[in-house]
Design an enzyme around this catalytic site. Structure first.
Site, short mmCIF file in Angstrom:
data_model
loop_
_atom_site.label_atom_id
_atom_site.label_comp_id
_atom_site.label_asym_id
_atom_site.label_seq_id
_atom_site.Cartn_x
_atom_site.Cartn_y
_atom_site.Cartn_z
N TYR A 95 -5.28 8.25 -6.83
CA TYR A 95 -4.27 7.37 -6.24
C TYR A 95 -4.66 7.07 -4.79
O TYR A 95 -4.69 5.90 -4.37
CB TYR A 95 -2.90 8.03 -6.30
CG TYR A 95 -1.79 7.20 -5.68
CD1 TYR A 95 -1.35 6.03 -6.29
CD2 TYR A 95 -1.20 7.58 -4.49
CE1 TYR A 95 -0.34 5.27 -5.73
CE2 TYR A 95 -0.19 6.83 -3.92
CZ TYR A 95 0.24 5.67 -4.54
OH TYR A 95 1.23 4.92 -3.97
N LYS A 128 -5.96 3.44 -3.06
CA LYS A 128 -5.21 2.83 -1.96
C LYS A 128 -6.06 2.75 -0.68
O LYS A 128 -6.00 1.75 0.05
CB LYS A 128 -3.92 3.62 -1.70
CG LYS A 128 -2.88 3.48 -2.80
CD LYS A 128 -2.39 2.05 -2.95
CE LYS A 128 -1.23 1.94 -3.91
NZ LYS A 128 -0.70 0.56 -4.02
N SER A 152 0.87 -1.16 0.00
CA SER A 152 0.00 0.00 0.00
C SER A 152 0.91 1.22 0.00
O SER A 152 1.88 1.27 -0.76
CB SER A 152 -0.95 -0.04 1.20
OG SER A 152 -1.84 1.04 1.19
#
Length: 281
Positions: A149, A153, A135
């Site tokens: 993004y 995540k 991660s």
């Protein structure tokens, strides 16, 4: 650490490559996958009896299932699944194209989710195993210009948080690796959105100028050592119980701690309001 078998995605560069190199040097067997597996040819020549490679784009769910099946057929037992494939996209939310948004979700969230779903029947059948997901500290913090993004995540961590309790009865542990800035070529593979002039004088514009000035070398002065990060990931595979999160890097620790402390302060400030929305006693 006794000899073990690993399945690694995104194995041809960065943290994935460093993990594969250290595993092979220690005598472990590795099923390494990448979109360009030819980049692993040197390791295949050096470790022909330990390394098995396959081409894999994690956004292709059918291919994920086929490669997982082949890897377990080849190795019999795979102790650790290291899901490492990922990519970043930069741009204000309205600058990002539909294609860039879809790719971020597919590579960073849907792909890892489908990989976990593909390996679980095999891990259950063999009586356990470990799932380690790369991660980022960006799954706990956020910054302008990286909305998708962060969304991808945060999303994959939400999935993994949920399945921890689902798979624990089968002896399967789950770890999310949250590194800070590491000296890899991650920046060179960024997807950068076409600019909208209105954002030139905003934080997004500042980030864009920084990226342009760096010519893709965003992590040249990063504090994170990829080999030490790789070693910590490998060591975590034998830690019992599995650490739910592995924060790696002084920058990651400081940023995540500040973010979580700030959230707790916000929650405490809302305590009275929260209680005031209940039915009267």
């Amino acid at each position: 650490m006794s000899t073990s078998s690993w399945l690694v995605t995104g194995a041809s560069a960065g943290i994935g490559r460093a993990v594969v190199e250290q595993l092979l040097a220690a005598g472990h067997r590795v099923a390494a996958t990448a979109r360009r597996p030819e980049r692993l040819a040197d390791l295949a020549r050096s470790y022909p009896d330990l390394l098995w490679t396959a081409e894999l784009d994690v956004t292709d769910t059918a291919a994920v299932r086929k490669v997982v099946e082949r890897a377990f057929q080849e190795f019999g037992t795979i102790d650790v699944i290291f899901s490492n494939a990922g990519r970043g996209a930069v741009g204000a939310a309205e600058e990002l194209s539909d294609e860039a948004i879809a790719e971020q979700v597919a590579v960073n969230m849907t792909g890892p989710i489908q990989l976990v779903r593909a390996v679980l029947p095999y891990l259950r059948a063999q009586g356990g195993g470990r799932i380690i997901q790369t991660s980022t500290m960006g799954a706990q913090i956020s910054s302008p210009g990286a909305s998708m993004y962060h969304a991808s995540k945060w999303g994959v961590e939400g999935f993994l948080e949920s399945i921890v309790g689902e798979v624990a009865p089968f002896g399967i542990g789950v770890t999310m690796v949250e590194p800070g800035s590491v000296r890899t070529d991650f920046g060179a593979a960024l997807s950068i959105a076409d600019p909208i002039p209105a954002y030139a004088g905003t934080p997004v514009g500042q980030i864009r100028r920084y990226i342009e000035a760096s010519a893709g070398n965003l992590t040249g002065a990063a504090p994170g050592d990829p080999r030490r990060v790789a070693a910590a990931i490998i060591d975590s595979a034998t830690t019992t119980p599995a650490p739910r999160r592995l924060v790696l890097g002084s920058d990651a620790y400081q940023a995540i701690r500040a973010a979580l402390t700030g959230r707790l302060d916000e929650i405490e400030a809302a305590r009275a309001l929260a209680a005031g929305t209940d039915f009267p006693a």
